[in-house]
Design a protein around this motif. Structure first.
Motif, mmCIF file in Angstrom:
data_model
loop_
_atom_site.group_PDB
_atom_site.id
_atom_site.type_symbol
_atom_site.label_atom_id
_atom_site.label_comp_id
_atom_site.label_asym_id
_atom_site.label_seq_id
_atom_site.Cartn_x
_atom_site.Cartn_y
_atom_site.Cartn_z
ATOM 1 N N LEU A 1 0.825 -1.208 0.000
ATOM 2 C CA LEU A 1 0.000 0.000 0.000
ATOM 3 C C LEU A 1 0.859 1.258 0.000
ATOM 4 C CD1 LEU A 1 -2.779 -1.120 2.507
ATOM 5 C CD2 LEU A 1 -3.046 -0.759 0.045
ATOM 6 N N ARG A 2 1.960 1.224 0.739
ATOM 7 C CA ARG A 2 2.875 2.369 0.716
ATOM 8 C C ARG A 2 3.456 2.576 -0.670
ATOM 9 N NH1 ARG A 2 5.791 0.762 6.371
ATOM 10 N NH2 ARG A 2 4.380 1.886 7.782
ATOM 11 N N SER A 3 3.784 1.479 -1.333
ATOM 12 C CA SER A 3 4.325 1.557 -2.690
ATOM 13 C C SER A 3 3.281 2.098 -3.667
ATOM 14 C CB SER A 3 4.793 0.168 -3.124
ATOM 15 O OG SER A 3 5.243 0.187 -4.458
ATOM 16 N N ILE A 4 2.035 1.634 -3.550
ATOM 17 C CA ILE A 4 0.970 2.103 -4.446
ATOM 18 C C ILE A 4 0.674 3.576 -4.198
ATOM 19 C CG2 ILE A 4 -1.473 1.851 -5.028
ATOM 20 C CD1 ILE A 4 -1.194 -1.138 -4.421
ATOM 21 N N LEU A 5 0.687 3.995 -2.926
ATOM 22 C CA LEU A 5 0.424 5.399 -2.608
ATOM 23 C C LEU A 5 1.519 6.291 -3.186
ATOM 24 C CD1 LEU A 5 -1.488 7.308 -1.138
ATOM 25 C CD2 LEU A 5 -0.140 6.959 0.944
ATOM 26 N N LYS A 6 2.764 5.873 -3.056
ATOM 27 C CA LYS A 6 3.873 6.621 -3.652
ATOM 28 C C LYS A 6 3.727 6.672 -5.170
ATOM 29 C CE LYS A 6 8.937 6.707 -3.861
ATOM 30 N NZ LYS A 6 10.194 6.015 -3.435
ATOM 31 N N PHE A 7 3.303 5.567 -5.748
ATOM 32 C CA PHE A 7 3.077 5.500 -7.187
ATOM 33 C C PHE A 7 1.986 6.484 -7.622
ATOM 34 C CE2 PHE A 7 -0.016 3.551 -10.144
ATOM 35 C CZ PHE A 7 0.692 3.641 -11.324
ATOM 36 N N LEU A 8 0.871 6.547 -6.876
ATOM 37 C CA LEU A 8 -0.220 7.459 -7.226
ATOM 38 C C LEU A 8 0.227 8.914 -7.142
ATOM 39 C CD1 LEU A 8 -3.242 5.734 -5.428
ATOM 40 C CD2 LEU A 8 -2.740 5.765 -7.874
ATOM 41 N N ARG A 9 1.041 9.233 -6.143
ATOM 42 C CA ARG A 9 1.546 10.607 -6.023
ATOM 43 C C ARG A 9 2.438 10.958 -7.204
ATOM 44 N NH1 ARG A 9 2.855 9.951 0.439
ATOM 45 N NH2 ARG A 9 0.783 10.548 1.202
ATOM 46 N N SER A 10 3.208 9.996 -7.678
ATOM 47 C CA SER A 10 4.040 10.224 -8.852
ATOM 48 C C SER A 10 3.185 10.394 -10.104
ATOM 49 C CB SER A 10 5.007 9.043 -9.021
ATOM 50 O OG SER A 10 5.806 9.213 -10.173
ATOM 51 N N VAL A 11 2.144 9.582 -10.223
ATOM 52 C CA VAL A 11 1.231 9.685 -11.367
ATOM 53 C C VAL A 11 0.574 11.056 -11.422
ATOM 54 C CG1 VAL A 11 -1.000 8.862 -12.235
ATOM 55 C CG2 VAL A 11 0.764 7.219 -11.610
ATOM 56 N N ALA A 12 0.205 11.597 -10.257
ATOM 57 C CA ALA A 12 -0.527 12.859 -10.201
ATOM 58 C C ALA A 12 0.286 14.051 -10.688
ATOM 59 C CB ALA A 12 -0.995 13.117 -8.761
ATOM 60 N N GLU A 13 1.604 13.877 -10.865
ATOM 61 C CA GLU A 13 2.452 14.994 -11.270
ATOM 62 C C GLU A 13 2.326 15.324 -12.754
ATOM 63 O OE1 GLU A 13 6.370 13.872 -10.163
ATOM 64 O OE2 GLU A 13 5.996 13.992 -7.993
ATOM 65 N N SER A 14 1.715 14.459 -13.539
ATOM 66 C CA SER A 14 1.646 14.675 -14.983
ATOM 67 C C SER A 14 0.286 14.260 -15.529
ATOM 68 C CB SER A 14 2.756 13.866 -15.678
ATOM 69 O OG SER A 14 2.559 13.825 -17.072
ATOM 70 N N GLY A 15 -0.261 15.099 -16.375
ATOM 71 C CA GLY A 15 -1.539 14.781 -16.996
ATOM 72 C C GLY A 15 -1.466 13.543 -17.869
ATOM 73 N N SER A 16 -0.327 13.341 -18.528
ATOM 74 C CA SER A 16 -0.193 12.172 -19.408
ATOM 75 C C SER A 16 -0.172 10.878 -18.608
ATOM 76 C CB SER A 16 1.087 12.289 -20.243
ATOM 77 O OG SER A 16 2.234 12.357 -19.406
ATOM 78 N N THR A 17 0.503 10.875 -17.449
ATOM 79 C CA THR A 17 0.531 9.653 -16.636
ATOM 80 C C THR A 17 -0.818 9.413 -15.965
ATOM 81 O OG1 THR A 17 1.537 10.960 -14.836
ATOM 82 C CG2 THR A 17 3.011 9.630 -16.206
ATOM 83 N N ILE A 18 -1.552 10.480 -15.670
ATOM 84 C CA ILE A 18 -2.917 10.303 -15.145
ATOM 85 C C ILE A 18 -3.779 9.602 -16.183
ATOM 86 C CG2 ILE A 18 -5.022 11.517 -14.450
ATOM 87 C CD1 ILE A 18 -3.275 13.623 -13.137
ATOM 88 N N ASP A 19 -3.653 10.017 -17.435
ATOM 89 C CA ASP A 19 -4.414 9.378 -18.513
ATOM 90 C C ASP A 19 -4.048 7.898 -18.638
ATOM 91 O OD1 ASP A 19 -5.678 11.746 -19.074
ATOM 92 O OD2 ASP A 19 -4.304 12.309 -20.696
ATOM 93 N N LEU A 20 -2.760 7.596 -18.527
ATOM 94 C CA LEU A 20 -2.324 6.201 -18.603
ATOM 95 C C LEU A 20 -2.868 5.387 -17.439
ATOM 96 C CD1 LEU A 20 1.404 6.583 -19.741
ATOM 97 C CD2 LEU A 20 -0.532 5.815 -21.115
ATOM 98 N N PHE A 21 -2.848 5.976 -16.245
ATOM 99 C CA PHE A 21 -3.398 5.282 -15.083
ATOM 100 C C PHE A 21 -4.885 5.013 -15.281
ATOM 101 C CE2 PHE A 21 -5.641 5.671 -10.972
ATOM 102 C CZ PHE A 21 -5.175 4.504 -10.362
ATOM 103 N N ASN A 22 -5.613 5.996 -15.801
ATOM 104 C CA ASN A 22 -7.039 5.812 -16.047
ATOM 105 C C ASN A 22 -7.298 4.689 -17.049
ATOM 106 O OD1 ASN A 22 -7.580 7.867 -14.278
ATOM 107 N ND2 ASN A 22 -7.988 9.414 -15.833
ATOM 108 N N GLN A 23 -6.417 4.557 -18.035
ATOM 109 C CA GLN A 23 -6.564 3.464 -18.992
ATOM 110 C C GLN A 23 -6.401 2.108 -18.306
ATOM 111 O OE1 GLN A 23 -4.023 3.927 -22.468
ATOM 112 N NE2 GLN A 23 -4.351 6.142 -22.484
ATOM 113 N N THR A 24 -5.455 2.028 -17.386
ATOM 114 C CA THR A 24 -5.220 0.744 -16.719
ATOM 115 C C THR A 24 -6.405 0.330 -15.854
ATOM 116 O OG1 THR A 24 -4.178 1.737 -14.745
ATOM 117 C CG2 THR A 24 -2.749 1.214 -16.623
ATOM 118 N N GLN A 25 -7.174 1.297 -15.334
ATOM 119 C CA GLN A 25 -8.273 0.960 -14.440
ATOM 120 C C GLN A 25 -9.483 0.381 -15.160
ATOM 121 O OE1 GLN A 25 -7.751 0.994 -10.881
ATOM 122 N NE2 GLN A 25 -5.873 0.971 -12.087
ATOM 123 N N SER A 26 -9.411 0.313 -16.482
ATOM 124 C CA SER A 26 -10.450 -0.398 -17.248
ATOM 125 C C SER A 26 -10.106 -1.877 -17.406
ATOM 126 C CB SER A 26 -10.616 0.243 -18.634
ATOM 127 O OG SER A 26 -9.426 0.117 -19.392
#
Length: 309
Positions: A70-95
């Motif tokens: 969970l600590r690793s995933i939380l750190k990962f989400l904070r890193s994702v939030a730094e860029s709009g492009s990585t947010i889009d990629l994360f959203n794709q994975t959640q499908s």
């Protein structure tokens, strides 16, 4: 998610300083497109790898492994939030069901204790059937610790903020009921994280708002806010919660949460309810840091108005 710049992303430089022809410009443009595509594919692989690794351990039988994941995933989400492009990629994975974070949270870290599999499958003294008759060995999962629940709530909050469809996915797992149970039974650490997660679940989600209303959520939060024996920081967090919630539903005359102002007045009194109503409109034109400061100031005023009576 902290990626080094790949060597192939470096384009050649024109050392001679001569003007480039139209063909060379076209060639450079084609190379740039290829490099951009390769970079996007590379980041997507990094995102999916981080999720697969984190979710694998988040399903572990032992709490300390789940906490680490969970600590690793939380750190990962904070890193994702730094860029709009990585947010889009994360959203794709959640499908992709295998990469969805929310179900794993509710199946493991936020799984409600009680008459669950853990209690039903306790090994009875003298029961050697799993040895004598070749029955598959029983799997015992350690219960979630306070730290694990708090981390899971932070991850849930991050998922809902980055990927709005996660609120609907959480609704399928009775998220509001689970979180209200945590709010009423767990400690200060989990309660604070729970209030933040509740806000992220209810933003623009009428189904979760209706569940909150059915669970008498306003009454639960108001009870915590009025309790002078409670940790002051948690009471302030309850004030912030009400300010954000009422500010979000302001001007809505239809359900859900249509009676939130009336409920607040009944539970907290006319003066405090009026203060919350007025203060909930704070700083809509302020930047995020100023809004946070204004929210904290208004929450303290709400608390002081209650403590005077």
């Amino acid at each position: 998610m902290y990626l080094k710049k790949p060597l192939w992303s470096e384009t050649g430089k024109d050392d001679g300083g001569s003007a480039k022809t139209e063909e060379e410009d076209h060639g450079d443009g084609a190379v740039s497109e290829v490099v951009k595509s390769l970079q996007q594919q590379r980041v997507y692989r990094e995102v999916t790898l981080a999720l697969r690794t984190g979710l694998r351990d988040a399903r572990a039988e032992f709490s300390f492994l789940r906490v680490r994941a969970l600590r690793s995933i939380l750190k990962f989400l904070r890193s994702v939030a730094e860029s709009g492009s990585t947010i889009d990629l994360f959203n794709q994975t959640q499908s992709i069901p295998q990469l969805q974070v929310v179900p794993v949270l509710f199946h493991h870290s936020l799984k409600e204790s009680g008459d669950d599999d853990y209690n039903e499958k306790k090994i009875k003294v003298g029961d050697l059937s799993h040895i004598l008759f070749g029955v598959e060995p029983m799997k015992l999962t350690s219960p979630s610790t306070d730290a694990e629940v708090a981390l899971a709530l932070r991850v849930l909050e991050g998922c809902c903020l980055l990927h709005p469809q996660s609120t609907a996915l959480a609704h399928q797992h009775n998220a509001i009921q689970v979180l209200m149970n945590i709010l009423s039974t767990r400690g200060v650490l989990e309660q604070g994280a729970c209030l933040d997660a509740l806000i992220s679940l209810m933003v623009d989600s009428s189904s979760n708002q209706m569940d909150f209303e059915k669970c008498s959520g306003i009454m639960e939060v108001a009870d915590l806010l009025r309790d002078k024996q409670l940790d002051e920081n948690l009471r302030l967090k309850c004030g912030e919660f009400l300010l954000l919630l009422i500010g979000h539903v302001n001007g809505r005359d239809a359900p859900p949460l249509a009676t939130i102002h009336e409920d607040t007045r009944r539970l907290l009194g006319e003066k405090s309810a009026s203060l919350i109503w007025a203060a909930s409109q704070f700083g809509s034109t302020l930047d995020p840091e100023q809004r946070l400061t204004a929210l904290q100031i208004q929450a303290r005023r709400v608390l002081e108005s209650l403590d005077l009576y």
